[in-house]
Design an enzyme around this catalytic site. Structure first.
Site, PDB file in Angstrom:
ATOM      1  CB  SER A  15      37.238  43.882  42.142  1.00  0.00           C
ATOM      2  OG  SER A  15      36.051  44.632  42.104  1.00  0.00           O
ATOM      3  CG  ASP A  64      33.976  42.936  34.910  1.00  0.00           C
ATOM      4  OD1 ASP A  64      32.983  43.311  35.570  1.00  0.00           O
ATOM      5  OD2 ASP A  64      35.153  43.147  35.267  1.00  0.00           O
TER       6      ASP A  64
END
Length: 321
Positions: free
Chosen positions: A166, A265
Site C-alpha cells: 500500500s 482492491d
C-alpha cells in the site's frame, strides 16, 4: 465547571481524529509487540535498532541451517503500509507478516519505522525511508560506524531488494526512482522491488473508478492529510506516477520488479496501469504483474492464515529468492 472534552480539528474516519491541541487519536492500529529470538512458529529472530535520531527499524534474521549459514543472504528493505498516517514496523501485523515472509524467502529484512502524518507531514516519511536505505547500503563500506552485525555477517549487498504494501509500496517505488538518480553508499545497486497493492492516486479517475465523489474518496483525503502542502496536490508525482511532471518510469533504479494487485482492491486498476506504464516507458528490467482473485486490499497482511495469503507470500518469497 470546566469541560474535559477536546476540540476536534479534523477527522479521517474510520482511521483517525486530530484535535486542536495537536494530539492524534488512531482507531485501527494494531498493538506493538516485542522482538523475539527464534519465533516459535517460524524460527525467525528479530531485534530493533536505531538508524538515526528520527529513524529506527526492526531487523529480521531467518533461522540459519548448517548449509545456509555460510551463504550470504539477500537483504530486503521493507516499508509498511497505512496511508502514511497509521501502521508501524513494531506492530503485531507487521511482525507476523515479516516473520512469515523472512522464513520462506530466507532474507534478512529491515522493516523501517518512518515518521507518520499528520504529526510529521510528508515528505518526512520519504526522507526517513531514504535514510534507512542509505544506512543499509553503508554496510557495504569498511569504514562505516553504526553497523549491525546481522547485516555485516550475513548480508549480500549485490542482492538488495525494496518492498512494501500500500503506502509502503508507494514508498518503495519512490525510493527506486530516487536510487535511479542518486548514488547509494558504496555504489550499491538495488536488484529488485516488489510493490504490493501500491497506493497511487490522482485527480482524474481511471478505468472503472467512479467519477462522482472522487475528491471525497478516502484515498484522496488521506494524501491531503499526509501532505497538505504538496505541489500539485493529488497529482504530485509521488502519489501520481502518471502526472505530467512525474519522472520517467524508465528511470526506476532496479532491474527486477514485481507488481501485485488484488481483484477486489480499489487500487487495483492503478496498479495494473502502473505495470503497463513501466513496460511502455522503455525501462529495461524484468517485470511481472501478479494478481490474486477474490481478495481485497492488503488481504495477505490483514488475514495471513488464509490460503490466498499463503499464495501471495509464497510469490513474494520466490521473487526474493
Amino acid at each position: 465547571m470546566a469541560s474535559n472534552t477536546k476540540t476536534i480539528a479534523s477527522e479521517l474516519l474510520p482511521i483517525l481524529r486530530v484535535y486542536q491541541d495537536g494530539t492524534v487519536e488512531r482507531f485501527i492500529d494494531s498493538p506493538f509487540v516485542p522482538t523475539s529470538t527464534e519465533d516459535p512458529s517460524t524460527g525467525v529472530s528479530s531485534k530493533d535498532t536505531t538508524i538515526s535520531p528520527l529513524v529506527s527499524a526492526r531487523l529480521y534474521l531467518p533461522k540459519l541451517s548448517p548449509t545456509t549459514h555460510q551463504k550470504k543472504l539477500p537483504v530486503l528493505v521493507y516499508y509498511h503500509g497505512g496511508g502514511f498516517c497509521i501502521g508501524s514496523a513494531f506492530s503485531s501485523l507487521a511482525q507476523n507478516y515479516m516473520n512469515s515472509l523472512v522464513s520462506q524467502a530466507k532474507v534478512i529484512a529491515v522493516s523501517v519505522e518512518y515518521r507518520l502524518a499528520p504529526e510529521h507531514h510528508l515528505p518526512a516519511a520519504y526522507e526517513d525511508s531514504w535514510t534507512a536505505l542509505q544506512w543499509v547500503a553503508s554496510h557495504s563500506l569498511e569504514d562505516t560506524i553504526n553497523k549491525d552485525p546481522w547485516l555485516i555477517e550475513n548480508g549480500d549487498f549485490d542482492r538488495i531488494y525494496l518492498g512494501g504494501d500500500s503506502a509502503g509500496a508507494n514508498i518503495a517505488h519512490n525510493m527506486a526512482i530516487r536510487a535511479g538518480k542518486e548514488c547509494l553508499f558504496g555504489g550499491v545497486k538495488i536488484l529488485g522491488a516488489f510493490l504490493s497493492h501500491p497506493y497511487f492516486w490522482g485527480s482524474d479517475p481511471i478505468g472503472s473508478e467512479p467519477i462522482l465523489g472522487h475528491e471525497g474518496n478516502l484515498l484522496y483525503r488521506m494524501w491531503t492529510l499526509g501532505y497538505p502542502s504538496a505541489p500539485g496536490a493529488i497529482d504530485h508525482p509521488m502519489i501520481n506516477p502518471f502526472a505530467r511532471d512525474a519522472p520517467s518510469l524508465s528511470g526506476i533504479g532496479c532491474s527486477r520488479l514485481l507488481v501485485c494487485v488484488a481483484e477486489k482492491d480499489e487500487l487495483r486498476e492503478r496498479g495494473v496501469r502502473y505495470a503497463e506504464a513501466v513496460r511502455e516507458s522503455g525501462w529495461g528490467g524484468e517485470l511481472e504483474l501478479f494478481e490474486v482473485e477474490g481478495e481485497g486490499h492488503c488481504f495477505h497482511v490483514m488475514n495471513p492464515g488464509t490460503e490466498s495469503a499463503k499464495k501471495m507470500v509464497n510469490r513474494l518469497a520466490s521473487f526474493l529468492q
